[in-house]
Write a protein that holds these residues in place. Structure first.
Motif, PDB file in Angstrom:
ATOM      1  N   LYS A 175       0.839  -1.207   0.000  1.00 50.32           N
ATOM      2  CA  LYS A 175       0.000   0.000   0.000  1.00 50.32           C
ATOM      3  C   LYS A 175       0.874   1.257   0.000  1.00 50.32           C
ATOM      4  N   LYS A 176       1.909   1.252   0.825  1.00 55.67           N
ATOM      5  CA  LYS A 176       2.816   2.402   0.905  1.00 55.67           C
ATOM      6  C   LYS A 176       3.547   2.609  -0.417  1.00 55.67           C
ATOM      7  N   ALA A 177       3.989   1.506  -1.029  1.00 58.44           N
ATOM      8  CA  ALA A 177       4.744   1.600  -2.284  1.00 58.44           C
ATOM      9  C   ALA A 177       3.882   2.161  -3.402  1.00 58.44           C
ATOM     10  N   ILE A 178       2.663   1.662  -3.522  1.00 55.10           N
ATOM     11  CA  ILE A 178       1.789   2.115  -4.605  1.00 55.10           C
ATOM     12  C   ILE A 178       1.355   3.561  -4.370  1.00 55.10           C
ATOM     13  N   LYS A 179       1.166   3.934  -3.115  1.00 58.62           N
ATOM     14  CA  LYS A 179       0.851   5.330  -2.809  1.00 58.62           C
ATOM     15  C   LYS A 179       2.039   6.235  -3.155  1.00 58.62           C
ATOM     16  N   SER A 180       3.245   5.768  -2.894  1.00 58.86           N
ATOM     17  CA  SER A 180       4.441   6.572  -3.131  1.00 58.86           C
ATOM     18  C   SER A 180       4.800   6.664  -4.610  1.00 58.86           C
ATOM     19  N   TYR A 181       4.754   5.517  -5.306  1.00 58.72           N
ATOM     20  CA  TYR A 181       5.230   5.475  -6.695  1.00 58.72           C
ATOM     21  C   TYR A 181       4.117   5.610  -7.726  1.00 58.72           C
ATOM     22  N   GLY A 182       2.874   5.332  -7.323  1.00 54.05           N
ATOM     23  CA  GLY A 182       1.768   5.401  -8.269  1.00 54.05           C
ATOM     24  C   GLY A 182       1.959   4.439  -9.427  1.00 54.05           C
ATOM     25  N   LEU A 188       9.243  -1.623 -15.431  1.00 55.32           N
ATOM     26  CA  LEU A 188       9.835  -2.604 -16.345  1.00 55.32           C
ATOM     27  C   LEU A 188       8.842  -3.730 -16.595  1.00 55.32           C
ATOM     28  N   ARG A 189       7.696  -3.366 -17.181  1.00 54.30           N
ATOM     29  CA  ARG A 189       6.591  -4.314 -17.262  1.00 54.30           C
ATOM     30  C   ARG A 189       6.697  -5.243 -18.470  1.00 54.30           C
ATOM     31  N   GLY A 190       7.498  -4.891 -19.452  1.00 52.37           N
ATOM     32  CA  GLY A 190       7.543  -5.713 -20.652  1.00 52.37           C
ATOM     33  C   GLY A 190       8.797  -6.551 -20.764  1.00 52.37           C
ATOM     34  N   LEU A 191       9.551  -6.691 -19.658  1.00 51.13           N
ATOM     35  CA  LEU A 191      10.857  -7.343 -19.736  1.00 51.13           C
ATOM     36  C   LEU A 191      10.941  -8.583 -18.850  1.00 51.13           C
ATOM     37  N   GLY A 192       9.877  -9.358 -18.795  1.00 50.88           N
ATOM     38  CA  GLY A 192       9.907 -10.616 -18.060  1.00 50.88           C
ATOM     39  C   GLY A 192      10.174 -10.430 -16.582  1.00 50.88           C
ATOM     40  N   PHE A 193      11.120 -11.224 -16.053  1.00 49.43           N
ATOM     41  CA  PHE A 193      11.327 -11.265 -14.609  1.00 49.43           C
ATOM     42  C   PHE A 193      12.032 -10.029 -14.061  1.00 49.43           C
ATOM     43  N   THR A 194      12.371  -9.063 -14.923  1.00 43.91           N
ATOM     44  CA  THR A 194      12.991  -7.837 -14.415  1.00 43.91           C
ATOM     45  C   THR A 194      12.055  -7.101 -13.449  1.00 43.91           C
ATOM     46  N   SER A 195      10.754  -7.295 -13.595  1.00 43.15           N
ATOM     47  CA  SER A 195       9.819  -6.684 -12.645  1.00 43.15           C
ATOM     48  C   SER A 195      10.052  -7.222 -11.240  1.00 43.15           C
ATOM     49  N   THR A 196      10.460  -8.483 -11.158  1.00 44.91           N
ATOM     50  CA  THR A 196      10.766  -9.099  -9.868  1.00 44.91           C
ATOM     51  C   THR A 196      11.949  -8.403  -9.196  1.00 44.91           C
ATOM     52  N   LEU A 197      12.932  -8.010 -10.009  1.00 40.59           N
ATOM     53  CA  LEU A 197      14.078  -7.279  -9.490  1.00 40.59           C
ATOM     54  C   LEU A 197      13.682  -5.854  -9.100  1.00 40.59           C
ATOM     55  N   GLU A 198      12.869  -5.226  -9.932  1.00 39.73           N
ATOM     56  CA  GLU A 198      12.493  -3.835  -9.698  1.00 39.73           C
ATOM     57  C   GLU A 198      11.736  -3.672  -8.380  1.00 39.73           C
ATOM     58  N   ILE A 199      10.889  -4.624  -8.061  1.00 37.14           N
ATOM     59  CA  ILE A 199      10.129  -4.539  -6.810  1.00 37.14           C
ATOM     60  C   ILE A 199      11.073  -4.428  -5.621  1.00 37.14           C
ATOM     61  N   LEU A 200      12.138  -5.222  -5.622  1.00 39.61           N
ATOM     62  CA  LEU A 200      13.088  -5.175  -4.510  1.00 39.61           C
ATOM     63  C   LEU A 200      13.722  -3.798  -4.387  1.00 39.61           C
ATOM     64  N   VAL A 201      14.131  -3.226  -5.522  1.00 45.64           N
ATOM     65  CA  VAL A 201      14.786  -1.917  -5.498  1.00 45.64           C
ATOM     66  C   VAL A 201      13.831  -0.852  -4.979  1.00 45.64           C
ATOM     67  N   LYS A 202      12.591  -0.860  -5.470  1.00 48.21           N
ATOM     68  CA  LYS A 202      11.624   0.148  -5.053  1.00 48.21           C
ATOM     69  C   LYS A 202      11.330   0.033  -3.557  1.00 48.21           C
ATOM     70  N   LEU A 203      11.233  -1.186  -3.055  1.00 49.69           N
ATOM     71  CA  LEU A 203      10.931  -1.359  -1.636  1.00 49.69           C
ATOM     72  C   LEU A 203      12.143  -1.037  -0.761  1.00 49.69           C
ATOM     73  N   LYS A 204      13.341  -1.291  -1.273  1.00 48.28           N
ATOM     74  CA  LYS A 204      14.547  -0.875  -0.543  1.00 48.28           C
ATOM     75  C   LYS A 204      14.555   0.638  -0.365  1.00 48.28           C
ATOM     76  N   MET A 205      14.175   1.367  -1.416  1.00 46.57           N
ATOM     77  CA  MET A 205      14.162   2.829  -1.361  1.00 46.57           C
ATOM     78  C   MET A 205      13.162   3.355  -0.327  1.00 46.57           C
ATOM     79  N   LEU A 206      12.183   2.532   0.029  1.00 44.08           N
ATOM     80  CA  LEU A 206      11.219   2.918   1.055  1.00 44.08           C
ATOM     81  C   LEU A 206      11.668   2.506   2.450  1.00 44.08           C
ATOM     82  N   GLY A 207      12.857   1.896   2.535  1.00 44.33           N
ATOM     83  CA  GLY A 207      13.402   1.531   3.838  1.00 44.33           C
ATOM     84  C   GLY A 207      12.917   0.215   4.392  1.00 44.33           C
ATOM     85  N   CYS A 208      12.456  -0.676   3.542  1.00 38.85           N
ATOM     86  CA  CYS A 208      11.940  -1.969   4.011  1.00 38.85           C
ATOM     87  C   CYS A 208      13.058  -2.850   4.561  1.00 38.85           C
ATOM     88  N   LYS A 209      12.674  -3.745   5.437  1.00 38.71           N
ATOM     89  CA  LYS A 209      13.586  -4.688   6.067  1.00 38.71           C
ATOM     90  C   LYS A 209      13.402  -6.058   5.407  1.00 38.71           C
TER      91      LYS A 209
END
Length: 222
Positions: A175-182, A188-209
């Protein structure tokens, strides 16, 4: 509530094996669960099979559908957005492949770590006790390169396996991520599993543990 999110594309052979495994595991643990399958434009009997399982109320199965195949990135984005809008903040979502390569027994190792206070818990082939079976040399090479790149560019404490999508998330974090990033939560929606990598980066930027648990990827069952 534990949400099990399954992206699915042409999984008529896998879903009849996977869905009963998930239900059996949760019945053993006596935990409340909901299965969300996003059928990403399947052209086989996936839709028909899902409707049959949905009629059995014990599966607590909800189905979303893409009329056309949009790929994993779009499917993950739409599924996570739906859960973020629908679920309670205290809920947990576990993303599992729909091809039966992720054994549902590991779900409870993920949940245990979440309950210890982590925001995101990853499965890892690279921890002691982890392994991968059935991957050809090309897939092993791509996975290894992706993980090396991520470690060099976006090192995340608590993460060794960046490219496996079998993960648990606190819904409050989504919820926090979608509110923050919209709409930029997953770009990276058209590049296969790269979305899996992107999620980690975006959540790291929000300070997740982050934390990980070992697991065995069974690509030989795909």
């Amino acid at each position: 509530m534990i949400w099990i999110f399954l992206p699915a594309f042409n999984e008529e052979l896998s879903l009849p094996k996977l869905l009963p495994k998930i239900k059996a595991q949760f019945e053993t643990q006596q935990l409340e669960f909901k299965i969300l399958v996003l059928d990403d434009g399947s052209v086989d009997s996936t839709a028909k099979i899902l409707k049959q399982f949905q009629q059995e109320k014990s599966y607590n199965l909800e189905i979303l559908t893409h009329k056309l195949n949009r790929g994993l990135g779009e499917t993950e984005r739409n599924g996570f957005e739906y859960i973020a809008e629908t679920a309670n903040p205290e809920d947990i979502v576990v993303r599992v492949e729909g091809d039966d390569t992720h054994d549902p027994k590991y779900i409870f190792d993920l949940l245990k770590k979440i309950n210890e206070g982590y925001d995101v818990v990853n499965t890892s082939r690279f921890l002691s006790g982890g392994d991968q079976k059935g991957l050809d040399n090309y897939r092993k090479f791509i996975s290894k390169c992706a993980n090396i790149f991520m470690k060099l560019m976006f090192r995340i404490n608590g993460v060794k396996d960046y490219s496996c999508g079998f993960r648990a998330y606190k819904v409050s974090v989504l919820k926090k991520a979608i509110k923050s990033y919209g709409n930029n939560f997953l770009q990276l929606r058209g590049l296969g599993f790269t979305s899996t990598l992107e999620i980690l980066v975006k959540l790291k930027m929000l300070g997740c543990k982050f934390a990980e648990v070992p697991f065995v990827l069974r690509y030989d069952l795909k």
